[in-house]
Design a protein around this motif. Structure first.
Motif, PDB file in Angstrom:
ATOM      1  N   SER A   1      42.289 -45.222  14.627  1.00 27.80           N
ATOM      2  CA  SER A   1      43.146 -44.057  14.824  1.00 27.80           C
ATOM      3  C   SER A   1      44.572 -44.374  14.413  1.00 27.80           C
ATOM      4  N   LEU A   2      45.257 -43.313  13.985  1.00 29.10           N
ATOM      5  CA  LEU A   2      46.654 -43.440  13.569  1.00 29.10           C
ATOM      6  C   LEU A   2      47.375 -42.288  14.245  1.00 29.10           C
ATOM      7  N   ASN A   3      48.403 -42.592  15.042  1.00 35.34           N
ATOM      8  CA  ASN A   3      49.119 -41.579  15.832  1.00 35.34           C
ATOM      9  C   ASN A   3      48.143 -40.741  16.662  1.00 35.34           C
ATOM     10  N   GLY A   4      47.158 -41.392  17.240  1.00 40.79           N
ATOM     11  CA  GLY A   4      46.226 -40.705  18.127  1.00 40.79           C
ATOM     12  C   GLY A   4      45.171 -39.871  17.440  1.00 40.79           C
ATOM     13  N   GLU A   5      45.131 -39.924  16.117  1.00 43.50           N
ATOM     14  CA  GLU A   5      44.134 -39.125  15.405  1.00 43.50           C
ATOM     15  C   GLU A   5      43.157 -40.022  14.664  1.00 43.50           C
ATOM     16  N   SER A   6      41.878 -39.708  14.792  1.00 44.42           N
ATOM     17  CA  SER A   6      40.872 -40.508  14.099  1.00 44.42           C
ATOM     18  C   SER A   6      40.582 -39.910  12.730  1.00 44.42           C
ATOM     19  N   PRO A   7      40.392 -40.782  11.750  1.00 44.68           N
ATOM     20  CA  PRO A   7      40.117 -40.272  10.395  1.00 44.68           C
ATOM     21  C   PRO A   7      38.671 -39.809  10.250  1.00 44.68           C
ATOM     22  N   SER A   8      38.394 -39.094   9.177  1.00 45.85           N
ATOM     23  CA  SER A   8      37.025 -38.672   8.878  1.00 45.85           C
ATOM     24  C   SER A   8      36.396 -39.621   7.872  1.00 45.85           C
TER      25      SER A   8
ATOM     26  N   ASN B   1      30.131 -44.006   1.049  1.00 42.24           N
ATOM     27  CA  ASN B   1      31.025 -43.226   1.899  1.00 42.24           C
ATOM     28  C   ASN B   1      32.468 -43.553   1.588  1.00 42.24           C
ATOM     29  N   VAL B   2      33.329 -42.604   1.902  1.00 42.77           N
ATOM     30  CA  VAL B   2      34.763 -42.845   1.838  1.00 42.77           C
ATOM     31  C   VAL B   2      35.332 -42.515   3.207  1.00 42.77           C
ATOM     32  N   GLY B   3      36.217 -43.365   3.693  1.00 41.64           N
ATOM     33  CA  GLY B   3      36.785 -43.170   5.022  1.00 41.64           C
ATOM     34  C   GLY B   3      38.291 -43.047   4.957  1.00 41.64           C
ATOM     35  N   ASN B   4      38.921 -43.248   6.121  1.00 41.23           N
ATOM     36  CA  ASN B   4      40.381 -43.207   6.194  1.00 41.23           C
ATOM     37  C   ASN B   4      40.964 -41.862   5.762  1.00 41.23           C
ATOM     38  N   ILE B   5      40.200 -40.773   5.948  1.00 41.19           N
ATOM     39  CA  ILE B   5      40.709 -39.464   5.534  1.00 41.19           C
ATOM     40  C   ILE B   5      41.344 -38.789   6.743  1.00 41.19           C
ATOM     41  N   TYR B   6      42.659 -38.601   6.682  1.00 39.86           N
ATOM     42  CA  TYR B   6      43.376 -38.002   7.805  1.00 39.86           C
ATOM     43  C   TYR B   6      43.656 -36.524   7.598  1.00 39.86           C
ATOM     44  N   GLU B   7      42.999 -35.924   6.619  1.00 42.56           N
ATOM     45  CA  GLU B   7      43.194 -34.500   6.375  1.00 42.56           C
ATOM     46  C   GLU B   7      41.989 -33.744   6.934  1.00 42.56           C
ATOM     47  N   SER B   8      42.117 -32.432   7.033  1.00 46.91           N
ATOM     48  CA  SER B   8      41.013 -31.634   7.580  1.00 46.91           C
ATOM     49  C   SER B   8      39.966 -31.400   6.503  1.00 46.91           C
TER      50      SER B   8
ATOM     51  N   ILE C   1      46.657 -46.004  -0.476  1.00 43.00           N
ATOM     52  CA  ILE C   1      45.341 -46.536  -0.127  1.00 43.00           C
ATOM     53  C   ILE C   1      45.442 -47.983   0.330  1.00 43.00           C
ATOM     54  N   LYS C   2      46.348 -48.747  -0.287  1.00 35.14           N
ATOM     55  CA  LYS C   2      46.444 -50.156   0.075  1.00 35.14           C
ATOM     56  C   LYS C   2      47.285 -50.399   1.320  1.00 35.14           C
ATOM     57  N   TYR C   3      48.368 -49.632   1.486  1.00 39.07           N
ATOM     58  CA  TYR C   3      49.304 -49.928   2.564  1.00 39.07           C
ATOM     59  C   TYR C   3      49.581 -48.776   3.515  1.00 39.07           C
ATOM     60  N   THR C   4      50.305 -47.759   3.040  1.00 40.78           N
ATOM     61  CA  THR C   4      50.851 -46.793   3.992  1.00 40.78           C
ATOM     62  C   THR C   4      49.794 -45.938   4.676  1.00 40.78           C
ATOM     63  N   GLY C   5      48.629 -45.762   4.068  1.00 40.08           N
ATOM     64  CA  GLY C   5      47.594 -44.961   4.712  1.00 40.08           C
ATOM     65  C   GLY C   5      46.418 -45.803   5.155  1.00 40.08           C
ATOM     66  N   ASN C   6      46.605 -47.106   5.241  1.00 42.08           N
ATOM     67  CA  ASN C   6      45.504 -48.020   5.534  1.00 42.08           C
ATOM     68  C   ASN C   6      45.754 -48.703   6.883  1.00 42.08           C
ATOM     69  N   VAL C   7      45.043 -48.222   7.921  1.00 42.33           N
ATOM     70  CA  VAL C   7      45.290 -48.716   9.281  1.00 42.33           C
ATOM     71  C   VAL C   7      45.089 -50.220   9.364  1.00 42.33           C
TER      72      VAL C   7
ATOM     73  N   PHE D   1      43.780 -61.722   8.747  1.00 34.24           N
ATOM     74  CA  PHE D   1      42.403 -61.269   8.657  1.00 34.24           C
ATOM     75  C   PHE D   1      42.360 -59.750   8.423  1.00 34.24           C
ATOM     76  N   CYS D   2      43.132 -58.991   9.233  1.00 31.59           N
ATOM     77  CA  CYS D   2      43.140 -57.528   9.105  1.00 31.59           C
ATOM     78  C   CYS D   2      43.735 -57.099   7.766  1.00 31.59           C
ATOM     79  N   TRP D   3      44.816 -57.756   7.389  1.00 34.52           N
ATOM     80  CA  TRP D   3      45.519 -57.436   6.147  1.00 34.52           C
ATOM     81  C   TRP D   3      44.562 -57.574   4.962  1.00 34.52           C
ATOM     82  N   ARG D   4      43.862 -58.704   4.921  1.00 40.63           N
ATOM     83  CA  ARG D   4      42.931 -58.943   3.809  1.00 40.63           C
ATOM     84  C   ARG D   4      41.772 -57.961   3.850  1.00 40.63           C
ATOM     85  N   ARG D   5      41.291 -57.676   5.064  1.00 37.82           N
ATOM     86  CA  ARG D   5      40.193 -56.723   5.197  1.00 37.82           C
ATOM     87  C   ARG D   5      40.636 -55.351   4.702  1.00 37.82           C
ATOM     88  N   GLY D   6      41.870 -54.961   5.070  1.00 36.40           N
ATOM     89  CA  GLY D   6      42.408 -53.678   4.630  1.00 36.40           C
ATOM     90  C   GLY D   6      42.488 -53.593   3.118  1.00 36.40           C
ATOM     91  N   LEU D   7      42.955 -54.657   2.487  1.00 33.54           N
ATOM     92  CA  LEU D   7      43.070 -54.641   1.030  1.00 33.54           C
ATOM     93  C   LEU D   7      41.695 -54.634   0.369  1.00 33.54           C
TER      94      LEU D   7
END
Ligand SMILES: [Zn+2]
Length: 185
Positions: free
Chosen positions: A125-132, A148-155, A59-65, A89-95
């Motif tokens: 988007s990550l690798n051309g795919e937008s999260p839900s 809401n919860v975002g950053n969901i790259y699963e179906s 959530i903090k790093y590897t899956g956080n665009v 700026f982006c790093w802090r926003r992501g965290l």
């Protein structure tokens, strides 16, 4: 389809071929809610809850665009001025986005909520795919809150639908801070 018989750990995404496991052997996260995906499942444990380390890292790093962009702009370009400014700026926003999800999961109060919308987040988007993004409502002291919860790259739209009930964890002092228990895979 054999695909249907697989369950996926919502915390670390390990897949299991059968539905008889109650805890993930990889990260020890609970799998209870993944097995009966259409049902609410039992109430989340009382806070504070211990989240699997792998999940927090994702959530903090590897899956956080936002964090990844921040790191990419900051570290290789540390000798410039502009890029690290954007990067930090982006790093802090992501965290901050990550903590808004992690803190209610660890410390929030549980209640039953309902999904009101599932949509794609085309701003990222990550690798051309937008999260839900999954939007939900829940009530605290008679007042309705939307989260809401975002950053969901699963179906997620294949397993969840509008009108589904789910466990919401929120901060009693600040119900604007909320998340879904367990996280949506
Ligand atoms: Zn796991």
């Amino acid at each position: 389809m054999p695909f249907d018989t697989f369950i996926q750990c919502p915390w670390c995404k390990t897949q299991y071929p059968n539905a008889n496991v109650s805890h993930c052997t990889n990260c020890r996260g609970t799998l209870e809610y993944s097995i009966t995906s259409d049902e609410l499942g039992s109430e989340p444990p009382i806070a504070p809850r211990v989240l699997p380390t792998k999940f927090k890292r994702r959530i903090k790093y590897t899956g956080n665009v936002m964090t990844l962009i921040g790191i990419i702009f900051t570290i290789p370009f540390f000798w410039t001025i502009l890029f690290p400014l954007i990067g930090i700026f982006c790093w802090r926003r992501g965290l901050r986005i990550a903590n808004d999800e992690l803190i209610p999961l660890e410390q929030g109060k549980a209640t039953v909520g309902e999904i009101i919308d599932i949509r794609k987040d085309y701003t990222q988007s990550l690798n051309g795919e937008s999260p839900s993004i999954v939007e939900f409502v829940f009530k605290v002291n008679g007042k309705t809150y939307t989260g809401n919860v975002g950053n969901i790259y699963e179906s997620v739209h294949l397993t969840k639908k509008i009108g589904d009930k789910l466990w919401v964890v929120y901060m009693p002092e600040e119900p604007e801070k909320s998340s879904i228990w367990p996280p949506l895979v």
